[in-house]
Design an enzyme around this catalytic site. Structure first.
Site, PDB file in Angstrom:
ATOM      1  N   GLU A  26       1.188  -1.839   0.908  1.00 25.67           N
ATOM      2  CA  GLU A  26       1.532  -0.712   1.785  1.00 25.67           C
ATOM      3  C   GLU A  26       2.114   0.343   0.870  1.00 25.67           C
ATOM      4  OE1 GLU A  26       0.868  -0.341   4.887  1.00 25.67           O
ATOM      5  OE2 GLU A  26       0.006  -2.336   5.091  1.00 25.67           O
ATOM      6  N   CYS A  40       8.190   6.172   3.814  1.00 24.46           N
ATOM      7  CA  CYS A  40       6.739   6.213   3.590  1.00 24.46           C
ATOM      8  C   CYS A  40       6.058   6.989   4.717  1.00 24.46           C
ATOM      9  CB  CYS A  40       6.185   4.808   3.507  1.00 24.46           C
ATOM     10  SG  CYS A  40       6.723   3.793   4.881  1.00 24.46           S
TER      11      CYS A  40
HETATM   12  P1  NAP Z   1       7.698   0.877  -6.651  1.00 27.99           P
HETATM   13  O1  NAP Z   1       8.333   1.607  -7.761  1.00 27.99           O
HETATM   14  O2  NAP Z   1       6.220   0.791  -6.650  1.00 27.99           O
HETATM   15  O3  NAP Z   1       8.353  -0.606  -6.693  1.00 27.99           O
HETATM   16  C1  NAP Z   1       8.030  -1.638  -5.789  1.00 27.99           C
HETATM   17  C2  NAP Z   1       8.190  -2.972  -6.498  1.00 27.99           C
HETATM   18  O4  NAP Z   1       7.064  -3.221  -7.332  1.00 27.99           O
HETATM   19  C3  NAP Z   1       9.391  -3.065  -7.423  1.00 27.99           C
HETATM   20  O5  NAP Z   1       9.927  -4.356  -7.378  1.00 27.99           O
HETATM   21  C4  NAP Z   1       8.819  -2.784  -8.791  1.00 27.99           C
HETATM   22  O6  NAP Z   1       9.540  -3.359  -9.857  1.00 27.99           O
HETATM   23  C5  NAP Z   1       7.465  -3.435  -8.675  1.00 27.99           C
HETATM   24  N1  NAP Z   1       6.455  -2.804  -9.517  1.00 27.99           N
HETATM   25  C6  NAP Z   1       6.072  -1.494  -9.477  1.00 27.99           C
HETATM   26  N2  NAP Z   1       5.078  -1.279 -10.370  1.00 27.99           N
HETATM   27  C7  NAP Z   1       4.830  -2.469 -10.977  1.00 27.99           C
HETATM   28  C8  NAP Z   1       3.915  -2.886 -12.001  1.00 27.99           C
HETATM   29  N3  NAP Z   1       3.051  -2.036 -12.580  1.00 27.99           N
HETATM   30  N4  NAP Z   1       3.939  -4.178 -12.398  1.00 27.99           N
HETATM   31  C9  NAP Z   1       4.807  -5.060 -11.825  1.00 27.99           C
HETATM   32  N5  NAP Z   1       5.697  -4.714 -10.870  1.00 27.99           N
HETATM   33  C10 NAP Z   1       5.709  -3.434 -10.431  1.00 27.99           C
HETATM   34  O7  NAP Z   1       8.108   1.480  -5.243  1.00 27.99           O
HETATM   35  P2  NAP Z   1       9.561   1.965  -4.746  1.00 27.99           P
HETATM   36  O8  NAP Z   1       9.997   3.136  -5.557  1.00 27.99           O
HETATM   37  O9  NAP Z   1      10.456   0.823  -4.648  1.00 27.99           O
HETATM   38  O10 NAP Z   1       9.293   2.437  -3.260  1.00 27.99           O
HETATM   39  C11 NAP Z   1       9.022   3.760  -2.930  1.00 27.99           C
HETATM   40  C12 NAP Z   1       7.552   3.922  -2.604  1.00 27.99           C
HETATM   41  O11 NAP Z   1       7.198   2.955  -1.627  1.00 27.99           O
HETATM   42  C13 NAP Z   1       7.189   5.259  -2.006  1.00 27.99           C
HETATM   43  O12 NAP Z   1       5.987   5.712  -2.552  1.00 27.99           O
HETATM   44  C14 NAP Z   1       7.022   4.966  -0.528  1.00 27.99           C
HETATM   45  O13 NAP Z   1       6.184   5.843   0.172  1.00 27.99           O
HETATM   46  C15 NAP Z   1       6.485   3.576  -0.573  1.00 27.99           C
HETATM   47  N6  NAP Z   1       6.777   2.837   0.646  1.00 27.99           N
HETATM   48  C16 NAP Z   1       5.737   2.445   1.421  1.00 27.99           C
HETATM   49  C17 NAP Z   1       5.981   1.787   2.611  1.00 27.99           C
HETATM   50  C18 NAP Z   1       4.856   1.363   3.484  1.00 27.99           C
HETATM   51  O14 NAP Z   1       5.082   0.585   4.407  1.00 27.99           O
HETATM   52  N7  NAP Z   1       3.647   1.793   3.251  1.00 27.99           N
HETATM   53  C19 NAP Z   1       7.295   1.508   2.998  1.00 27.99           C
HETATM   54  C20 NAP Z   1       8.334   1.896   2.155  1.00 27.99           C
HETATM   55  C21 NAP Z   1       8.047   2.558   0.974  1.00 27.99           C
HETATM   56  P3  NAP Z   1      11.028  -2.868 -10.255  1.00 27.99           P
HETATM   57  O15 NAP Z   1      11.953  -3.545  -9.292  1.00 27.99           O
HETATM   58  O16 NAP Z   1      11.212  -3.346 -11.648  1.00 27.99           O
HETATM   59  O17 NAP Z   1      11.039  -1.376 -10.108  1.00 27.99           O
END
Ligand code: NAP
Length: 505
Positions: free
Chosen positions: A263, A300
Site C-alpha cells: 500500500e 496516504c
Molecule cells: P518507507 O520509508 O517506505 O518505510 C516503510 C518501511 O519499509 C520501513 O520499515 C522501512 O525501513 C522499510 N523500507 C523502505 N525501503 C526499503 C528497502 N528498499 N529495503 C528494505 N526495507 C525498506 O515509508 P514511510 O516513510 O514509513 O511511510 C510514508 C509513506 O507511506 C508515504 O508515502 C505514505 O503515503 C505511505 N503510506 C501509505 C499508506 C497506504 O495505506 N497506502 C498508509 C500510510 C502511509 P526503515 O524502518 O529502516 O525506514
C-alpha cells in the site's frame, strides 16, 4: 510508570539482544537504544513462524478470535504508556495516538467477529455425481486456507494502526498465518510495547510462540532478507512507492515469486464540479485546507490535488483555501528524513517552472508549513513530476479551461487510493460522464467529503491500481483484507476425517 524500552527483538516469545545497537530519534523526550536487526535474526524468526504454521493454521477460528481479542485487550491495558512513547517518537498529538489505539483494537476485534462468522472462507461444494455420463463427477469441497508465514512492514505515519499490530498483522493472524514484523525505525519503542502486548496474548491463549516476531532496525538488508526468505509466503507493506517498489521487485525475482501487497503513496485528486464550485467553493476550499494539513499532511489519503474549472469560482475556492492554509502553523513531522523529503519535494515543484506559488509557509528543522501551488491543465498533463506524492501539507490546484480538459486530466491520472468529487445535483450529468474514467483509477470514490479518515469496515477498499498499491485486487483496510493471506484449496473425494475443520462446516 512511564514505559522504558529495553530495546530487544522479540523472536518466538523471547526477547533477544543482538550486539550492535542504534539510538531512536524521537520528536520529543528521551532517545533510547535498540538492538540492530540482522539477517541471522530474520532467519530465526521465519523458521519459528514456519514451525508454528501447521499448528496455528489448524487452530479453530474461535481460538484465533479469542487470541485477536486478547491482543486488543493487552494493547488497551498498556494504553497510557503506548500513547506516551508513541507521541514522543512520532511527534503526533496524544489524541491522535489514542484514536489510533482505538482503531487498532477495534480492527483486531472486527477480525475476530469476521472469522467467527466464517463467510470469508467462501466455502463451495459440488456433490458427487456417480451416475453422470460419460464420466462420474467427484465430490468437490473448496475452502480458503492460510498461505504461510507473512512478513509485515509498517508505515511511519501510523505507528499503531498500520504497524506492529496493525491491519496487516491482524488480517494475517486472523487468516491463520504467523507474522514476522520488520519494525519501523521511526517508532521502535512503540513497536516494542505493542509486541509485548502480543507476547502476553500468545502466552494467555497458549498459541505457538513462533506465531509472532518483531525485528527492530537494521539497514535495508534486513527487510530484503525477510522478503527473500524462502519460507515467507506473502508480504504486507505500507510505505513509500520507492521502498515498496524495491521490495516488490525482490519478491517477483525470487525463485518462488510471492505476492507483495504494497500500500503505497497517492495524490488523491479532488474534482470540483461547476455547480458545487459556484454554490460553495470557499467552503470546500476551507475543508480542503483542513484535510491537507491534518497530521502535518502525513496521510496516504491526503488530497494533494484539486481540479477546478478556471474562473471566478476557482479564484474564490483558491483564495479561501490559501487563507485557511496561511493560518496553519508549522507542525513537527514524523522523522527528520520525512521533513527533509518534504522540503525537497516542495522545492522540486516550486522550481519546476510549471507552477505558480499561492502560499508557501516557512518552517525549520523537523517541521513543515503548508504550501499551495497552482498550475494549468496543460502543464499538469506535460509534467509527470506534478503527479507525484509530496508527503506532507502540500496542495496543487489544477485549473482546467473546460469539461473536456477535466476529462483529459482524469484520463491521465495514475492509480490512486482515492478520488473525490465535490458536486451538487446540477452536476450529476457531468459527474456521470467522469465516473467511468475515475472508477478505473482509484480504490475508493467519494462524493462531497475528504478522503483522510479511512473507515475500518466490511465495505472499505484501501488500495487501488498501481502505483497506489502493487495489487489492484486487494485492500489493506477492512475485512476483505484477510483475502490477501489466503488461497483456495479444493479437496476432491476427501473423507470428512481428512478435511480441515473449516471445510467441514
Ligand atoms: P518507507 O520509508 O517506505 O518505510 C516503510 C518501511 O519499509 C520501513 O520499515 C522501512 O525501513 C522499510 N523500507 C523502505 N525501503 C526499503 C528497502 N528498499 N529495503 C528494505 N526495507 C525498506 O515509508 P514511510 O516513510 O514509513 O511511510 C510514508 C509513506 O507511506 C508515504 O508515502 C505514505 O503515503 C505511505 N503510506 C501509505 C499508506 C497506504 O495505506 N497506502 C498508509 C500510510 C502511509 P526503515 O524502518 O529502516 O525506514
Amino acid at each position: 510508570m512511564p514505559f522504558t524500552p529495553h530495546g530487544k527483538h522479540l523472536i518466538a516469545g523471547e526477547w533477544i539482544a543482538s550486539g550492535e545497537t542504534f539510538e531512536s530519534a524521537p520528536a520529543n523526550g528521551l532517545a533510547h537504544r535498540f538492538s540492530v536487526g540482522t539477517v541471522e535474526l530474520v532467519d530465526r524468526a521465519v523458521r519459528a513462524a514456519e514451525a508454528a504454521f501447521e499448528t496455528y493454521a489448524h487452530s479453530s477460528r474461535q481460538d484465533r478470535a479469542v487470541f485477536l481479542e486478547t491482543i486488543a485487550d493487552e494493547i488497551e491495558a498498556r494504553g497510557a504508556e503506548i500513547t506516551e512513547i508513541g507521541t514522543q517518537e512520532s511527534g503526533l498529538p496524544a489524541a491522535r495516538l489514542e484514536g489510533e489505539r482505538g482503531r487498532t483494537a477495534g480492527q483486531l476485534r472486527l477480525f475476530a467477529a469476521h472469522i467467527r462468522k466464517g463467510d470469508y472462507l467462501d466455502r463451495r461444494y459440488g456433490a458427487a455425481l456417480p451416475e453422470r455420463q460419460p464420466l462420474p463427477r467427484p465430490e468437490l469441497v473448496m475452502v480458503q486456507r492460510p498461505i504461510g508465514p507473512v512478513a509485515v512492514f509498517g508505515a511511519s505515519n501510523f505507528p499503531l494502526a498500520f504497524s506492529t499490530a496493525g491491519g496487516d498483522t491482524a488480517a494475517a493472524l486472523a487468516a491463520g498465518c504467523p507474522v514476522v514484523v520488520r519494525g519501523h525505525s521511526a517508532h521502535p519503542g512503540t513497536g516494542e510495547i505493542v509486541a509485548e502486548a502480543i507476547k502476553a496474548a500468545v502466552e494467555k491463549c497458549g498459541m505457538p510462540t513462533g506465531v509472532f516476531s518483531l525485528i527492530q532496525g537494521g539497514d535495508n538488508s534486513v527487510g530484503q532478507a525477510l522478503v527473500q526468505h524462502p519460507l515467507i509466503k506473502a508480504v504486507g507493506f505500507t510505505g513509500s512507492l520507492a521502498g515498496g517498489r524495491a521490495l516488490f521487485d525482490l519478491c517477483a525475482a525470487r525463485p518462488e515469486p510471492i505476492p507483495f501487497f504494497g500500500e503505497l503513496g497517492s495524490v488523491n485528486p479532488m474534482f470540483l464540479m461547476p455547480q458545487a464550485a459556484e454554490a460553495r467553493g470557499p467552503e470546500i476550499g476551507r475543508g480542503w485546507a483542513g484535510s491537507l494539513t491534518m497530521g502535518a499532511g502525513q496521510f496516504c489519503t491526503n488530497p494533494g490535488i484539486a481540479v477546478v474549472i478556471d474562473g471566478k469560482e476557482a479564484d474564490a475556492f483558491v483564495a479561501a483555501a490559501a487563507e485557511a492554509l496561511a493560518q496553519v502553523e508549522a507542525q513537527v513531522m514524523l522523522t527528520d528524513g520525512i521533513a527533509g523529503a518534504f522540503c525537497d519535494g516542495r522545492e522540486r515543484i516550486a522550481q519546476s517552472g510549471a507552477v505558480r506559488p499561492v502560499t508557501v509557509g516557512i518552517a525549520e528543522g523537523r517541521a513543515a508549513a503548508p504550501a499551495l501551488f497552482e498550475t494549468s491543465a496543460a502543464e499538469f498533463g506535460e509534467n509527470p513530476l506534478l503527479h507525484q506524492e509530496v508527503f506532507g501539507p502540500l496542495g496543487l490546484v489544477v485549473r482546467a479551461t473546460s469539461a473536456d480538459e477535466v476529462m483529459d486530466i482524469a484520463r491521465g491520472l495514475e492509480g490512486q487510493l482515492t478520488v473525490t468529487l465535490h458536486m451538487d445535483d446540477g452536476d450529476t450529468e457531468a459527474a456521470q460522464a467522469l465516473l467511468p474514467v475515475l472508477e478505473r483509477k482509484a480504490g475508493r470514490l467519494l462524493v462531497n467529503g475528504f478522503p483522510t479518515g479511512v473507515e475500518v469496515a466490511d465495505a472499505m477498499v484501501h488500495g487501488g491500481p498501481y502505483p497506489a498499491s502493487t495489487n489492484f485486487g486487494a485492500t489493506s483496510v477492512g475485512t476483505l483484507s484477510i483475502r490477501r493471506f489466503l488461497r483456495p484449496v479444493c479437496y476432491q473425494n476427501m473423507p470428512a476425517a481428512l478435511l480441515p475443520e473449516d471445510a467441514r462446516g
